[in-house]
Design a protein around this motif. Structure first.
Motif, short mmCIF file in Angstrom:
data_model
loop_
_atom_site.label_atom_id
_atom_site.label_comp_id
_atom_site.label_asym_id
_atom_site.label_seq_id
_atom_site.Cartn_x
_atom_site.Cartn_y
_atom_site.Cartn_z
N PHE A 58 0.85 -1.19 0.00
CA PHE A 58 0.00 0.00 0.00
C PHE A 58 0.88 1.24 0.00
CE2 PHE A 58 -2.84 -3.22 1.87
CZ PHE A 58 -3.85 -3.14 0.92
N ASN A 59 0.81 1.99 -1.08
CA ASN A 59 1.59 3.22 -1.23
C ASN A 59 0.75 4.37 -0.66
OD1 ASN A 59 3.59 4.95 -2.11
ND2 ASN A 59 2.76 5.14 -4.17
N TYR A 60 1.35 5.12 0.26
CA TYR A 60 0.64 6.26 0.86
C TYR A 60 0.88 7.48 -0.03
CZ TYR A 60 -0.70 3.56 4.90
OH TYR A 60 -1.28 2.62 5.71
N THR A 61 -0.18 7.94 -0.67
CA THR A 61 0.01 8.91 -1.75
C THR A 61 -0.15 10.37 -1.32
OG1 THR A 61 -2.29 8.57 -2.35
CG2 THR A 61 -0.65 7.30 -3.59
N ASN A 62 -0.71 10.64 -0.14
CA ASN A 62 -0.90 12.04 0.23
C ASN A 62 -0.32 12.37 1.60
OD1 ASN A 62 -2.70 10.61 1.78
ND2 ASN A 62 -4.30 12.19 1.70
N GLU A 78 -2.94 0.57 -3.88
CA GLU A 78 -2.27 -0.73 -3.91
C GLU A 78 -1.31 -0.78 -5.10
OE1 GLU A 78 -4.87 -4.34 -3.51
OE2 GLU A 78 -4.18 -4.64 -5.56
N VAL A 79 -0.05 -1.17 -4.85
CA VAL A 79 0.94 -1.31 -5.93
C VAL A 79 1.39 -2.77 -5.97
CG1 VAL A 79 3.17 -0.56 -6.81
CG2 VAL A 79 1.72 1.07 -5.59
N GLY A 80 1.29 -3.39 -7.13
CA GLY A 80 1.71 -4.79 -7.24
C GLY A 80 0.92 -5.50 -8.30
N GLN A 123 12.88 -0.55 -9.10
CA GLN A 123 12.59 0.75 -9.74
C GLN A 123 11.36 1.43 -9.14
OE1 GLN A 123 14.19 -1.54 -11.37
NE2 GLN A 123 14.89 -0.94 -13.39
N THR A 124 10.57 0.66 -8.37
CA THR A 124 9.32 1.23 -7.88
C THR A 124 9.56 1.93 -6.55
OG1 THR A 124 8.23 -0.67 -8.87
CG2 THR A 124 6.92 0.66 -7.36
N ARG A 125 9.26 3.22 -6.52
CA ARG A 125 9.43 3.97 -5.26
C ARG A 125 8.08 4.11 -4.58
NH1 ARG A 125 14.41 5.52 -4.42
NH2 ARG A 125 13.71 6.63 -2.57
N ILE A 126 8.08 3.82 -3.28
CA ILE A 126 6.83 3.86 -2.53
C ILE A 126 7.02 4.67 -1.25
CG2 ILE A 126 5.82 1.71 -3.38
CD1 ILE A 126 7.06 0.32 -0.93
N THR A 127 5.88 5.12 -0.71
CA THR A 127 5.88 5.83 0.56
C THR A 127 5.09 4.99 1.55
OG1 THR A 127 5.85 7.89 -0.68
CG2 THR A 127 5.29 8.03 1.66
N VAL A 128 5.74 4.62 2.65
CA VAL A 128 5.10 3.72 3.61
C VAL A 128 5.34 4.23 5.03
CG1 VAL A 128 5.19 1.59 2.24
CG2 VAL A 128 7.19 2.29 3.55
C1 NAG Z 1 3.71 6.31 -4.37
O1 NAG Z 1 3.29 7.53 -3.83
C2 NAG Z 1 4.20 8.59 -3.98
C3 NAG Z 1 3.60 9.79 -3.29
O2 NAG Z 1 3.57 9.59 -1.91
C4 NAG Z 1 4.46 8.85 -5.45
O3 NAG Z 1 5.44 9.87 -5.60
C5 NAG Z 1 4.95 7.57 -6.12
O4 NAG Z 1 5.07 7.77 -7.50
C6 NAG Z 1 3.95 6.45 -5.85
N1 NAG Z 1 4.51 5.23 -6.39
C7 NAG Z 1 3.84 4.42 -7.22
C8 NAG Z 1 4.53 3.20 -7.67
O5 NAG Z 1 2.72 4.66 -7.61
#
Ligand code: NAG
Ligand code: NAG
Ligand code: NAG
Length: 476
Positions: A58-62, A78-80, A123-128
């Motif tokens: 689970f990527n925290y997007t905000n 959700e990423v995967g 290569q996948t960057r996530i925020t957790v």
């Molecule tokens: C995950 O979230 C961050 C923002 O918190 C964003 O910059 C990043 O691109 C997102 N990663 C994916 C794989 O969606």
């Protein structure tokens, strides 16, 4: 005439035997058990069947908007899947003289890009959420104020954020975290942490330190594969009752064959949760390769609150007094005090309140239900899905300010695991096919063959009897 009578008796006896006994069951029973230098042993030590583990994180997007007070709720996406093939092996195997065998589990994981739908872990960057920080805060909450202040003084010198930005690969397999390194040396942590770097899967890679003792099944077929001791102990000590502390289940890769029926409950001992998971029969299905199987599922109330499922009362920790909401299992007593909460994927079947903490979860029976399809005669799963989610509970103390913006008691989803089986190798499939169909056909052929033979012999026998009686009468 004597030959005819003896053949008739023998053939009729054979007919009774083939009609009343299951030759396949007898053959399987004879081969049950883990013995050194047998084929079954080789298969057990190095299983030719490979679990596929799909990780959804689970990527925290905000997080920035949330921490700045602009957004009221956290959002996840959700990423995967990131799919890994697990190869397992049993090492340091020792047979004991009481019908048990002791071993350690070794696992290696290989990334499978073709099943991962373009997701590349490096290569996948996530925020957790910062899990070492959440864990430390939770452990500190139960410490004396002075200890908390001492910890605070040290922690302040480290840069600790509530959320961290990482690659998926580092999050799974380990990254250097200053707080985690500190925790490893910090005296207040009473347990020794077994791994050097923090990662969701770090402790699964390589040889695990646990020594597992299971029944070989050679003397006692009912116990084939069932855990007898875990690091020498015959039960766990984390829970508040006998039943919850039991470890007598198998590892899920096979079960004593005659327990696989519509009535019995099967148990898997799941060490990441330090508990057994029950499986209940649901329905008959046609599984992999057209083979009929029995489908088992976790009971729907598996993680329900004790008000709904009284069996769960002993999992509630007496120190914490309250149980988590329905749908969540508190595994913190067995995770070095980290506030680890297990649930079904996307809080499927859980209390709706769980979906309110963060935005972006959507339980779906089709994608989030777990099941196992078992071969009824050999007791191995032919297909299945285990879908568990890891969550962290926020537990914070008033002395420490690090988690200011997160609500105490809220449960944050971290990742879920979609575990299935890779395709069976052809040799394995052939054996299963023959066990299921060919042997069955052989038995049926024998049943009708002997039956016809008995009928023919009986016909001749009756005719002979008649001839004899007429021939013995005529001279008079
Ligand atoms: C995950 O979230 C961050 C923002 O918190 C964003 O910059 C990043 O691109 C997102 N990663 C994916 C794989 O969606
Ligand atoms: C199995 O048997 C071999 C000899 O055939 C022996 O070297 C080995 O130590 C035995 N393994 C166990 C686990 O007893
Ligand atoms: C069997 O023997 C092993 C080794 O001596 C021991 O550790 C284990 O506790 C025994 N198990 C049972 C069920 O007696």
């Amino acid at each position: 005439f004597i030959t005819l009578t003896t053949s008739l008796v023998l053939v009729m006896a054979a007919t009774v035997v083939v009609w009343t006994t299951d030759l396949l069951k007898i053959a399987i029973d004879k081969n049950i058990g883990i013995r050194n230098n047998t084929l079954a042993y080789d298969v057990w030590v190095k299983p030719p069947i490979y679990p596929l583990i799909g990780i959804y994180v689970f990527n925290y997007t905000n997080t920035e908007e949330y921490l700045a007070g602009i957004d009221e709720k956290l959002k996840v996406k959700e990423v995967g899947p990131f799919v890994y093939r697990e190869t397992t092996e049993k090492v340091n195997v020792v047979f004991n003289d009481n019908g048990t065998v002791t071993y350690q589990q070794k696992s290696t994981f290989d990334f499978v890009p073709e099943l991962s739908g373009g997701h590349l872990p490096r290569q996948t960057r996530i925020t957790v959420p910062n899990l070492p920080l959440l864990s430390a805060m939770s452990v500190m909450k139960d410490m004396y104020i002075l200890t908390q202040l001492a910890f605070l003084a040290v922690a302040k010198t480290l840069e600790t954020r509530q959320f961290v930005h990482l690659t998926a690969h580092d999050f799974f397999w380990g990254y250097d975290d200053p707080l985690f390194s500190l925790a490893r040396t910090y005296a207040s942590f009473t347990h020794e942490l077994p791994y050097k770097r923090f990662g969701l899967f770090a402790q699964r890679n390589g040889v695990r330190k646990d020594r597992i003792t299971i029944y070989t099944g050679v003397d006692n077929k009912d116990k084939f594969g069932i855990v007898s001791r875990w690091n020498g102990a015959d039960r766990m000590h984390y829970w508040n009752g006998e039943e919850c502390n039991r470890i007598d289940g198998t590892d899920g890769s096979f079960f004593p064959p005659h327990l696989v029926n519509r009535e019995s409950r099967l148990y898997i001992y799941h060490h990441d949760m330090c508990r057994r998971l029950p499986l209940e029969y649901k329905e008959e299905v046609i599984s992999t390769g057209g083979i009929p199987a029995l489908r088992y599922q976790l009971p729907r109330d598996i993680f329900a609150n004790p008000d709904v499922n009284p069996e769960n009362a002993c999992f509630c920790h007496p120190d914490i007094q309250t149980c988590p909401p329905s749908g969540v299992f508190n595994a913190s007593p067995c995770s070095y005090g980290a506030p680890l909460m297990m649930s079904l994927a996307h809080f499927y079947l859980g209390d709706p309140v769980l979906l309110e903490t963060v935005e972006g979860l959507k339980p779906d029976p089709e994608r989030h239900e777990s099941y196992t399809d078992m071969h009824p005669e050999i007791g191995v799963p032919l297909d299945g899905k285990s879908r568990m989610q890891v969550n962290m509970m926020i537990r914070k103390s008033n002395t420490l300010s690090q988690l200011a913006s997160l609500r105490d008691g809220s449960i944050l989803p971290i990742a879920w695991f979609d575990v299935g089986l890779d395709d069976f190798p052809d040799e394995v499939m052939t054996i299963i096919y023959h066990v299921t169909f060919t042997r069955h056909r052989v038995q049926i052929a024998m049943q009708y063959g002997f039956l016809s033979l008995s009928a023919i012999l009986l016909f001749f026998f009756v005719r002979r009897l008649r001839n004899r009686s007429t021939s013995s009468v005529s001279p008079i």
